[in-house]
Write a protein that holds these residues in place. Structure first.
Motif, PDB file in Angstrom:
ATOM      1  N   LEU A 385       0.876  -1.173   0.000  1.00 39.95           N
ATOM      2  CA  LEU A 385       0.000   0.000   0.000  1.00 39.95           C
ATOM      3  C   LEU A 385       0.913   1.223   0.000  1.00 39.95           C
ATOM      4  O   LEU A 385       1.725   1.383   0.915  1.00 39.95           O
ATOM      5  N   GLN A 386       0.798   2.032  -1.034  1.00 39.52           N
ATOM      6  CA  GLN A 386       1.696   3.186  -1.138  1.00 39.52           C
ATOM      7  C   GLN A 386       0.906   4.482  -1.158  1.00 39.52           C
ATOM      8  O   GLN A 386      -0.159   4.549  -1.791  1.00 39.52           O
ATOM      9  N   PHE A 387       1.457   5.488  -0.500  1.00 38.96           N
ATOM     10  CA  PHE A 387       0.743   6.761  -0.365  1.00 38.96           C
ATOM     11  C   PHE A 387       0.987   7.641  -1.591  1.00 38.96           C
ATOM     12  O   PHE A 387       1.436   8.790  -1.469  1.00 38.96           O
ATOM     13  N   CYS A 388       0.742   7.094  -2.756  1.00 36.14           N
ATOM     14  CA  CYS A 388       0.878   7.837  -4.007  1.00 36.14           C
ATOM     15  C   CYS A 388      -0.135   7.252  -5.001  1.00 36.14           C
ATOM     16  O   CYS A 388      -0.490   6.076  -4.902  1.00 36.14           O
ATOM     17  N   PRO A 389      -0.594   8.086  -5.955  1.00 40.36           N
ATOM     18  CA  PRO A 389      -1.697   7.628  -6.816  1.00 40.36           C
ATOM     19  C   PRO A 389      -1.304   6.551  -7.819  1.00 40.36           C
ATOM     20  O   PRO A 389      -2.142   5.748  -8.212  1.00 40.36           O
TER      21      PRO A 389
END
Ligand code: PMP
Length: 455
Positions: A385-389
């Motif tokens: 899960l990455q905090f970028c679109p």
């Protein structure tokens, strides 16, 4: 560069984190007592200082780990998506490995002589990974270290090329960073480092095929060592055609193409290279390959094997700098045989893939419903899960998308709800025995977390 979206509400996040810390302390008195009893005997109270990297007020002590569950000494059960950071990727103590280990333990642990199972192990390695010639080491770090030594020996070239953001274990040559101007730098965090690692290593950005080709054109690089996707700075997948381009550059410029599949073996049976039709000169697989027993392997083509044996034959008598005493012990070979035959199977991968796809869809659903510009990048059974679109294209983008405060609060929140994720970034690994109920539990916990910290 992809920028990090702000934490929905930093104050709520801090309050949540504080409450979760208290909850952890209140519900883990026995772990706390064991931590106190261990503290005088071990640095930071733990036998490996990385064990303090979990986002926990004090370490969680394990009573037992079986299948996809870890049970702690306070009687709580956790669904494990960390799986010893991949060592237990197929579940804890897979029964065929546990039985083989118990049987071998009664018949000799180590002798610095091969066991009768050796040919069967070699056949299984070739069947699974495709390469014909193998060596066995104690850890993936060792396997990578030794492959670099072989590469320099057979090519007579001094340098190795790695990518910014790489991690290949405790291998000096690979512990480098890339400066803003592209120079190779010795990683600042290393302890006791006296050699300038830039003398023997070139670092370039991942997914930059032109930079790889330009570096190899200088003619002094023995090999490119990379994971097929970077997995240690967040998950950075290869752009379409990138790995084929690197492989072609290696061939053109006489460098070896080496893939470290220690984590990307999550991609499918035989690892990323097999699944995607790559043709590396050498492959390293560690951690999970023997079901969690300390063991790693490296495999090479027939051509490279001939060059390696010629290099050793031509060298003066004495230590090659390759190998350690407990490598390929009877115990490791027995575990390796059982793991390759009965654990690392097409059937296990099919189950991991199906559940991992369901988990990815569930997490993406939560993120979308909450309107967050985040993404879930997946490589078979491994996801992040990455905090970028969008999935990041290189390590710089992956780093920019990290948010330590958010990660640590999330990890502790999940742990307090019976879910373990890898302490480094937001990686989840899905073992074959995880199912729909586990997927629903993670999605629900993530949703609850996001609801609480929403601005
Ligand atoms: N290669 C990769 C890609 C890794 O992620 C790691 C460890 N995380 C290693 C090698 C080293 O493994 P070990 O610590 O078991 O030597």
């Amino acid at each position: 560069m992809i920028s990090t979206p702000p934490v929905p509400d930093p104050q709520r996040l801090r309050a949540l984190h504080e409450r979760e810390r208290r909850r952890y302390v209140d519900t883990h008195p026995r772990s706390a007592a064991l931590a106190a009893a261990s503290a005088p005997h071990f640095l930071w109270g733990v036998p490996l200082h990385w064990m303090r990297d979990w986002a926990l007020p004090h370490p969680l002590f394990v009573e037992r780990a079986q299948g996809h569950r870890v049970h702690c000494v306070d009687g709580h059960a956790y669904v494990d998506f960390c799986l010893g950071d991949t060592g237990a990727m197929f579940g804890h103590s897979p029964p065929p490995v546990a039985q083989a280990v118990a049987a071998q333990a009664a018949r000799g642990l180590t002798a610095m002589l091969p066991g009768a199972m050796l040919a069967a192990v070699g056949e299984a390695l070739q069947r699974v990974f495709g390469l014909p010639r193998w060596q066995v080491t104690l850890s993936a770090s060792d396997a990578n270290r030794f492959v670099l030594r072989w590469a320099r020996a057979v090519t007579g070239r001094p340098k190795v090329l790695v990518f910014d953001g790489c991690y290949h274990g405790t291998v000096d040559d690979t512990l480098v960073d890339m400066a803003g101007d592209g120079r190779t730098l010795t990683r600042a965090s290393l302890l006791g480092q006296v050699h300038d690692l830039a003398l023997g290593t070139v670092v370039v950005p991942f997914n930059d095929a032109a930079a790889v080709d330009a570096a190899l054109a200088r003619g002094d690089v023995a090999c490119v060592l990379t994971e097929p996707a970077l997995t240690n700075c967040g998950l950075v997948p290869p752009a379409p055609g990138f790995l084929d381009a690197v492989q072609a550059s290696c061939r053109r410029h006489g460098a070896l193409f080496v893939l470290d599949e220690t984590h990307t073996v999550s991609s499918g049976l035989g690892g990323y290279a097999r699944v995607h039709g790559l043709a590396p000169d050498a492959v390293v697989v560690g951690k999970a390959v023997a079901g969690g027993v300390p063991c790693a392997v490296y495999g090479v083509t027939d051509d490279l094997a001939r060059r390696m044996m010629a290099a050793k034959d031509a060298a003066p008598e004495g230590h090659s700098g390759i190998g350690t005493t407990l490598s390929a012990s009877l115990l490791a070979l027995a575990a390796l045989q059982a793991s390759l035959a009965h654990v690392m199977t097409a059937d296990a991968y099919a189950r991991m893939e199906a559940t991992a796809a369901a988990l990815q869809a569930a997490l993406e659903g939560v993120v979308q419903r909450r309107g967050l510009p985040w993404s879930v990048t997946r490589l078979g059974a491994r996801m992040e899960l990455q905090f970028c679109p969008q999935p990041p294209n290189d390590a710089a983008a992956a780093r920019a998308a990290m948010d330590e405060a958010l990660e640590r609060a999330l990890h502790l929140f999940l742990l307090n709800r019976g879910l373990l994720v890898t302490p480094f970034h937001n990686m989840l690994l899905v073992p074959p025995m995880a199912g729909a109920g586990d997927v629903a539990a993670v999605a629900q916990a993530l949703d609850d977390f996001l609801a609480e910290i929403a601005a």
